[in-house]
Design a protein around this motif. Structure first.
Motif, PDB file in Angstrom:
ATOM      1  N   GLN A 108     117.137 -13.294  80.646  1.00 17.01           N
ATOM      2  CA  GLN A 108     118.317 -12.456  79.985  1.00 17.01           C
ATOM      3  C   GLN A 108     117.846 -12.864  78.653  1.00 17.01           C
ATOM      4  O   GLN A 108     118.025 -11.422  77.754  1.00 17.01           O
ATOM      5  N   ASP A 109     117.406 -13.575  78.676  1.00 14.77           N
ATOM      6  CA  ASP A 109     116.284 -13.450  76.667  1.00 14.77           C
ATOM      7  C   ASP A 109     115.302 -13.592  76.508  1.00 14.77           C
ATOM      8  O   ASP A 109     114.811 -13.573  75.656  1.00 14.77           O
ATOM      9  N   ASP A 110     114.770 -12.985  77.899  1.00 13.85           N
ATOM     10  CA  ASP A 110     113.497 -12.270  78.297  1.00 13.85           C
ATOM     11  C   ASP A 110     112.165 -13.244  77.793  1.00 13.85           C
ATOM     12  O   ASP A 110     111.262 -12.968  77.503  1.00 13.85           O
ATOM     13  N   ILE A 111     112.490 -14.583  78.265  1.00 16.74           N
ATOM     14  CA  ILE A 111     111.486 -15.422  77.678  1.00 16.74           C
ATOM     15  C   ILE A 111     110.856 -15.809  79.599  1.00 16.74           C
ATOM     16  O   ILE A 111     109.562 -16.470  79.140  1.00 16.74           O
ATOM     17  N   LYS A 160     108.541 -19.211  86.017  1.00 18.35           N
ATOM     18  CA  LYS A 160     107.399 -19.065  84.717  1.00 18.35           C
ATOM     19  C   LYS A 160     107.316 -18.337  83.752  1.00 18.35           C
ATOM     20  O   LYS A 160     108.257 -17.446  83.478  1.00 18.35           O
ATOM     21  N   PRO A 161     106.554 -19.029  82.558  1.00 21.43           N
ATOM     22  CA  PRO A 161     106.525 -18.093  81.318  1.00 21.43           C
ATOM     23  C   PRO A 161     106.502 -16.627  81.571  1.00 21.43           C
ATOM     24  O   PRO A 161     104.964 -16.082  81.978  1.00 21.43           O
ATOM     25  N   TRP A 176     114.188 -26.803  85.654  1.00 24.66           N
ATOM     26  CA  TRP A 176     112.805 -27.025  85.428  1.00 24.66           C
ATOM     27  C   TRP A 176     112.626 -26.234  83.636  1.00 24.66           C
ATOM     28  O   TRP A 176     113.065 -25.961  82.482  1.00 24.66           O
ATOM     29  N   ASN A 177     110.947 -26.907  82.983  1.00 23.34           N
ATOM     30  CA  ASN A 177     110.733 -26.726  81.538  1.00 23.34           C
ATOM     31  C   ASN A 177     109.004 -26.179  82.078  1.00 23.34           C
ATOM     32  O   ASN A 177     108.589 -26.973  82.898  1.00 23.34           O
ATOM     33  N   SER A 178     108.780 -26.304  80.824  1.00 28.70           N
ATOM     34  CA  SER A 178     106.962 -25.871  80.618  1.00 28.70           C
ATOM     35  C   SER A 178     106.474 -26.151  79.559  1.00 28.70           C
ATOM     36  O   SER A 178     107.068 -25.752  78.390  1.00 28.70           O
ATOM     37  N   LYS A 179     105.385 -27.009  79.316  1.00 27.55           N
ATOM     38  CA  LYS A 179     104.437 -26.433  77.778  1.00 27.55           C
ATOM     39  C   LYS A 179     104.951 -25.611  77.519  1.00 27.55           C
ATOM     40  O   LYS A 179     104.784 -25.627  76.055  1.00 27.55           O
ATOM     41  N   PHE A 196     108.257 -27.677  75.960  1.00 27.60           N
ATOM     42  CA  PHE A 196     109.414 -28.315  77.400  1.00 27.60           C
ATOM     43  C   PHE A 196     110.713 -28.194  77.142  1.00 27.60           C
ATOM     44  O   PHE A 196     111.493 -28.673  77.783  1.00 27.60           O
ATOM     45  N   ASN A 197     111.226 -28.128  75.736  1.00 29.36           N
ATOM     46  CA  ASN A 197     111.854 -27.878  75.221  1.00 29.36           C
ATOM     47  C   ASN A 197     113.403 -26.956  76.068  1.00 29.36           C
ATOM     48  O   ASN A 197     114.634 -26.994  75.656  1.00 29.36           O
ATOM     49  N   TYR A 198     112.764 -25.590  76.432  1.00 29.02           N
ATOM     50  CA  TYR A 198     113.577 -24.976  76.935  1.00 29.02           C
ATOM     51  C   TYR A 198     113.531 -25.118  78.695  1.00 29.02           C
ATOM     52  O   TYR A 198     112.392 -25.229  79.303  1.00 29.02           O
ATOM     53  N   GLN A 199     114.773 -25.762  78.531  1.00 26.94           N
ATOM     54  CA  GLN A 199     115.200 -25.811  80.540  1.00 26.94           C
ATOM     55  C   GLN A 199     116.084 -25.002  81.035  1.00 26.94           C
ATOM     56  O   GLN A 199     116.820 -24.539  80.341  1.00 26.94           O
ATOM     57  N   VAL A 200     115.584 -25.172  81.542  1.00 28.12           N
ATOM     58  CA  VAL A 200     116.996 -24.013  83.096  1.00 28.12           C
ATOM     59  C   VAL A 200     117.114 -24.319  83.854  1.00 28.12           C
ATOM     60  O   VAL A 200     116.803 -25.634  84.772  1.00 28.12           O
ATOM     61  N   THR A 201     119.010 -24.327  84.135  1.00 21.10           N
ATOM     62  CA  THR A 201     119.171 -25.716  85.139  1.00 21.10           C
ATOM     63  C   THR A 201     119.202 -24.473  86.747  1.00 21.10           C
ATOM     64  O   THR A 201     119.429 -23.234  86.228  1.00 21.10           O
ATOM     65  N   ILE A 202     118.914 -25.200  87.720  1.00 20.68           N
ATOM     66  CA  ILE A 202     118.519 -24.155  88.662  1.00 20.68           C
ATOM     67  C   ILE A 202     120.152 -24.905  89.457  1.00 20.68           C
ATOM     68  O   ILE A 202     119.793 -26.515  90.262  1.00 20.68           O
ATOM     69  N   ARG A 203     121.017 -23.998  90.749  1.00 23.46           N
ATOM     70  CA  ARG A 203     121.511 -23.942  91.627  1.00 23.46           C
ATOM     71  C   ARG A 203     120.795 -23.628  92.829  1.00 23.46           C
ATOM     72  O   ARG A 203     121.435 -22.238  92.676  1.00 23.46           O
TER      73      ARG A 203
END
Length: 142
Positions: free
Chosen positions: A47-50, A73-74, A120-123, A128-135
């Protein structure tokens, strides 16, 4: 029968060239022996288009079940060189949904899960500050 070493340089050269002619096509054909085919079956942008969540189906032929693989992925990038967040097969009722930005839900009625990570996060995304929580969870069959 006794094998004797090559006596002349021309014999060695002929043997070398003949070896290249026979061996090179054999080695080249080995690189195309991968029977697996992958196709994107679902791609959803957060939703944040990232970032994108991409579901890929991998089919390696009649002797193996199809694999279902999920990548984050980005946005706009290929899944190549990205590590999957989920690898499974024998999947039924599979759904991937963004609940809100940075929160991905993966549900199914049946699956064998071989690999799963709950974040998940990525350089490439905010260092690495944008972190996705996955359930992931199994849901009751209908």
């Amino acid at each position: 029968m006794r094998i004797t070493p090559f006596k002349e340089t021309s014999d060695r050269l002929c043997f070398f060239i003949l070896s290249l002619i026979v061996v090179t096509p054999l080695l080249a054909s080995c690189t195309s022996l991968n029977p697996c085919q992958e196709k994107d079956v679902n791609r959803q942008t957060s939703q944040d288009d990232i970032v994108d969540a991409v579901t890929v189906e991998k089919d390696c032929g009649a002797t193996t079940p199809k694999s279902t693989i999920v990548y984050i992925k980005p946005k706009g990038k290929s899944v190549a060189n990205h590590t999957p967040v989920l690898v499974s097969d024998n999947v039924k009722g599979f759904e991937v949904n963004w609940i809100r930005p940075k929160y991905l839900s993966i549900t199914y009625t049946a699956a064998r899960i071989f690999q799963f990570t709950n974040f998940w996060n990525s350089k490439d995304v905010d260092q690495f500050n944008y972190q996705v929580t996955i359930r992931e969870r199994e849901k009751a069959p209908n």
